[in-house]
Motif scaffolding. Sequence first.
Motif, mmCIF file in Angstrom:
data_model
loop_
_atom_site.group_PDB
_atom_site.id
_atom_site.type_symbol
_atom_site.label_atom_id
_atom_site.label_comp_id
_atom_site.label_asym_id
_atom_site.label_seq_id
_atom_site.Cartn_x
_atom_site.Cartn_y
_atom_site.Cartn_z
ATOM 1 N N PHE A 1 5.806 62.687 -3.971
ATOM 2 C CA PHE A 1 4.623 62.299 -3.212
ATOM 3 C C PHE A 1 4.280 60.824 -3.442
ATOM 4 C CE2 PHE A 1 0.033 62.279 -2.205
ATOM 5 C CZ PHE A 1 0.112 62.797 -0.926
ATOM 6 N N CYS A 2 4.431 60.355 -4.678
ATOM 7 C CA CYS A 2 4.169 58.940 -4.976
ATOM 8 C C CYS A 2 5.159 58.042 -4.239
ATOM 9 C CB CYS A 2 4.245 58.692 -6.473
ATOM 10 S SG CYS A 2 2.866 59.372 -7.421
ATOM 11 N N LEU A 3 6.421 58.468 -4.186
ATOM 12 C CA LEU A 3 7.427 57.703 -3.459
ATOM 13 C C LEU A 3 7.121 57.681 -1.963
ATOM 14 C CD1 LEU A 3 10.709 58.816 -5.264
ATOM 15 C CD2 LEU A 3 9.631 56.576 -5.359
ATOM 16 N N LEU A 4 6.623 58.804 -1.444
ATOM 17 C CA LEU A 4 6.237 58.844 -0.032
ATOM 18 C C LEU A 4 5.080 57.888 0.240
ATOM 19 C CD1 LEU A 4 6.448 62.687 0.705
ATOM 20 C CD2 LEU A 4 7.914 60.890 1.652
ATOM 21 N N CYS A 5 4.127 57.822 -0.692
ATOM 22 C CA CYS A 5 3.002 56.885 -0.544
ATOM 23 C C CYS A 5 3.494 55.441 -0.528
ATOM 24 C CB CYS A 5 2.003 57.087 -1.686
ATOM 25 S SG CYS A 5 1.119 58.650 -1.653
ATOM 26 N N GLU A 6 4.407 55.133 -1.438
ATOM 27 C CA GLU A 6 4.932 53.766 -1.506
ATOM 28 C C GLU A 6 5.765 53.435 -0.274
ATOM 29 O OE1 GLU A 6 7.139 50.898 -4.791
ATOM 30 O OE2 GLU A 6 6.555 52.951 -5.299
ATOM 31 N N ALA A 7 6.561 54.414 0.177
ATOM 32 C CA ALA A 7 7.378 54.198 1.378
ATOM 33 C C ALA A 7 6.487 53.995 2.598
ATOM 34 C CB ALA A 7 8.314 55.379 1.583
ATOM 35 N N TYR A 8 5.424 54.772 2.700
ATOM 36 C CA TYR A 8 4.497 54.626 3.820
ATOM 37 C C TYR A 8 3.841 53.246 3.814
ATOM 38 C CZ TYR A 8 0.352 55.206 6.716
ATOM 39 O OH TYR A 8 -0.623 55.031 7.661
ATOM 40 N N LEU A 9 3.455 52.771 2.635
ATOM 41 C CA LEU A 9 2.836 51.447 2.533
ATOM 42 C C LEU A 9 3.808 50.369 3.014
ATOM 43 C CD1 LEU A 9 0.585 49.545 1.586
ATOM 44 C CD2 LEU A 9 1.580 49.638 -0.694
ATOM 45 N N ARG A 10 5.051 50.442 2.574
ATOM 46 C CA ARG A 10 6.042 49.444 2.979
ATOM 47 C C ARG A 10 6.339 49.552 4.469
ATOM 48 N NH1 ARG A 10 10.534 49.089 -1.862
ATOM 49 N NH2 ARG A 10 9.065 49.019 -3.611
ATOM 50 N N TRP A 11 6.446 50.784 4.953
ATOM 51 C CA TRP A 11 6.719 50.989 6.381
ATOM 52 C C TRP A 11 5.588 50.436 7.230
ATOM 53 C CZ3 TRP A 11 4.126 54.065 10.013
ATOM 54 C CH2 TRP A 11 4.788 54.254 11.225
ATOM 55 N N LEU A 12 4.339 50.628 6.776
ATOM 56 C CA LEU A 12 3.180 50.120 7.511
ATOM 57 C C LEU A 12 3.167 48.603 7.523
ATOM 58 C CD1 LEU A 12 0.731 51.334 8.981
ATOM 59 C CD2 LEU A 12 -0.577 51.017 6.885
ATOM 60 N N GLN A 13 3.501 47.983 6.388
ATOM 61 C CA GLN A 13 3.550 46.525 6.334
ATOM 62 C C GLN A 13 4.662 45.979 7.229
ATOM 63 O OE1 GLN A 13 3.983 45.949 2.106
ATOM 64 N NE2 GLN A 13 1.764 45.782 1.777
ATOM 65 N N LEU A 14 5.786 46.692 7.296
ATOM 66 C CA LEU A 14 6.883 46.281 8.161
ATOM 67 C C LEU A 14 6.481 46.399 9.620
ATOM 68 C CD1 LEU A 14 9.881 45.401 8.269
ATOM 69 C CD2 LEU A 14 10.482 47.816 8.378
ATOM 70 N N GLN A 15 5.733 47.439 9.949
ATOM 71 C CA GLN A 15 5.264 47.631 11.317
ATOM 72 C C GLN A 15 4.259 46.559 11.707
ATOM 73 O OE1 GLN A 15 3.540 51.455 11.981
ATOM 74 N NE2 GLN A 15 3.385 51.210 14.190
ATOM 75 N N ASP A 16 3.375 46.206 10.756
ATOM 76 C CA ASP A 16 2.374 45.168 11.041
ATOM 77 C C ASP A 16 3.005 43.804 11.251
ATOM 78 O OD1 ASP A 16 0.376 47.015 10.863
ATOM 79 O OD2 ASP A 16 -0.112 46.578 8.766
ATOM 80 N N SER A 17 4.159 43.578 10.615
ATOM 81 C CA SER A 17 4.821 42.285 10.747
ATOM 82 C C SER A 17 5.518 42.120 12.088
ATOM 83 C CB SER A 17 5.839 42.097 9.616
ATOM 84 O OG SER A 17 6.888 43.049 9.730
ATOM 85 N N VAL B 1 -4.760 51.395 1.442
ATOM 86 C CA VAL B 1 -4.282 50.988 2.762
ATOM 87 C C VAL B 1 -5.238 51.458 3.856
ATOM 88 C CG1 VAL B 1 -2.429 51.295 4.440
ATOM 89 C CG2 VAL B 1 -1.879 50.926 2.048
ATOM 90 N N ILE B 2 -5.755 52.693 3.707
ATOM 91 C CA ILE B 2 -6.661 53.234 4.722
ATOM 92 C C ILE B 2 -7.928 52.394 4.820
ATOM 93 C CG2 ILE B 2 -8.106 55.213 5.321
ATOM 94 C CD1 ILE B 2 -5.970 57.009 4.151
ATOM 95 N N TRP B 3 -8.518 52.072 3.676
ATOM 96 C CA TRP B 3 -9.720 51.256 3.651
ATOM 97 C C TRP B 3 -9.330 49.789 3.444
ATOM 98 C CZ3 TRP B 3 -11.008 55.525 -0.138
ATOM 99 C CH2 TRP B 3 -11.514 56.631 0.546
ATOM 100 N N GLU B 4 -8.538 49.300 4.371
ATOM 101 C CA GLU B 4 -7.997 47.943 4.237
ATOM 102 C C GLU B 4 -9.120 46.916 4.214
ATOM 103 O OE1 GLU B 4 -4.613 45.086 6.300
ATOM 104 O OE2 GLU B 4 -5.139 47.016 7.176
ATOM 105 N N HIS B 5 -8.972 45.953 3.322
ATOM 106 C CA HIS B 5 -9.994 44.925 3.126
ATOM 107 C C HIS B 5 -9.291 43.625 2.783
ATOM 108 C CE1 HIS B 5 -13.543 42.878 1.399
ATOM 109 N NE2 HIS B 5 -14.235 43.701 2.174
ATOM 110 N N ASP B 6 -10.042 42.556 2.771
ATOM 111 C CA ASP B 6 -9.466 41.261 2.409
ATOM 112 C C ASP B 6 -8.909 41.269 0.997
ATOM 113 O OD1 ASP B 6 -10.173 40.315 4.882
ATOM 114 O OD2 ASP B 6 -12.060 39.408 4.203
ATOM 115 N N TYR B 7 -9.456 42.164 0.157
ATOM 116 C CA TYR B 7 -9.026 42.227 -1.239
ATOM 117 C C TYR B 7 -7.943 43.283 -1.475
ATOM 118 C CZ TYR B 7 -13.277 39.490 -1.949
ATOM 119 O OH TYR B 7 -14.248 38.522 -1.894
ATOM 120 N N THR B 8 -7.366 43.814 -0.401
ATOM 121 C CA THR B 8 -6.341 44.853 -0.551
ATOM 122 C C THR B 8 -5.159 44.403 -1.407
ATOM 123 O OG1 THR B 8 -6.942 45.920 1.542
ATOM 124 C CG2 THR B 8 -4.729 46.359 0.687
ATOM 125 N N PRO B 9 -4.589 43.192 -1.214
ATOM 126 C CA PRO B 9 -3.488 42.760 -2.093
ATOM 127 C C PRO B 9 -3.872 42.755 -3.568
ATOM 128 C CG PRO B 9 -3.623 41.349 -0.166
ATOM 129 C CD PRO B 9 -4.836 42.216 -0.141
#
Length: 239
Positions: free
Chosen positions: A86-102, A177-185
Amino acid sequence: VLSRAMAALGAYRCIECNREAAELYRDYQRGVLRISICKSCQKPVDKYIEYDPVIILINAVLCKAQAYRHILFNTKINIHGKLCIFCLLCEAYLRWLQLQDSSQNIDPDDLIRYAKEWDFYRMFGIASLEQTSFLLGIFITLWWMRPEMLKTKSDFILLLKALLLSGYGKLLLIPAVIWEHDYTPLCLAFIKVFVLISNSQAIRVTLNLNPMLPWLAIIFGLILENGMVCLFQKMGWDV
C-alpha cells in the motif's frame, strides 16, 4: 494456545530492557489479570497490553522504543506485507500524478489515453526497486558491521518486518497530495525524514543497537537507493 506457544519459545520481550520474558501477564481466572514483572529490570514486562490501540499508535508515532518493542515482539501483527504494498502504491500514485501534471497536453483525448497507459505500473515498479535497494543497503551494512546480529533466517525476517512496518509514514503521502498547498514539497520532505527516523528506531529496537549504527546503515541504504535513481535517469526514465 498461541500465547502458551510463544511463552514456551521465549518469544516475549520486556519493553523496558529488551530481555526475554516467559509471559506478559498471569490469568488468575474470574477476570483477574496481573501484568508480569521483568526479573531483570523489575518493571512491568509490557504495560501496553492494557492500553488502547490509539494510545499505542501515538507512542509509536513519537518513536518510543517501548511501543516499538510491544508491536514487534509482543503482538502478532502480520500486516507488514500489505502495508508495504500500500505504501508503494501511494508513492507510485504521487509520482504518476506529478508526471501527469508535467504534461503540457490538454487535449481530453490525449488525457484519456494517458490514463490508460502503463505509467502508473512503471512508477510502481521503479518505487519497488528503489525500496529494495534501500533495504538491501541496510542489510549489507548491518551484516558487514555486526554479522553476529543476523545469523539466522529468522533474524533477517524480523528485521525486514520491522523495517516494513516502520514505513507507515508513507501513508501520509496521499493526504499531502490531496490537500495540495504551496508547502506540499516541504511536507513531503518532512514525511521522508519521519520515515527514516522510524526506520532507525526499528533497527535499533530489533537488534538492540546504539543509535549510531542504524543511521550508518540507513545512509548506505540511501546511497544505494540514489544510485538506482541515477541509473534510471541515465536510461531516460522519469522517476
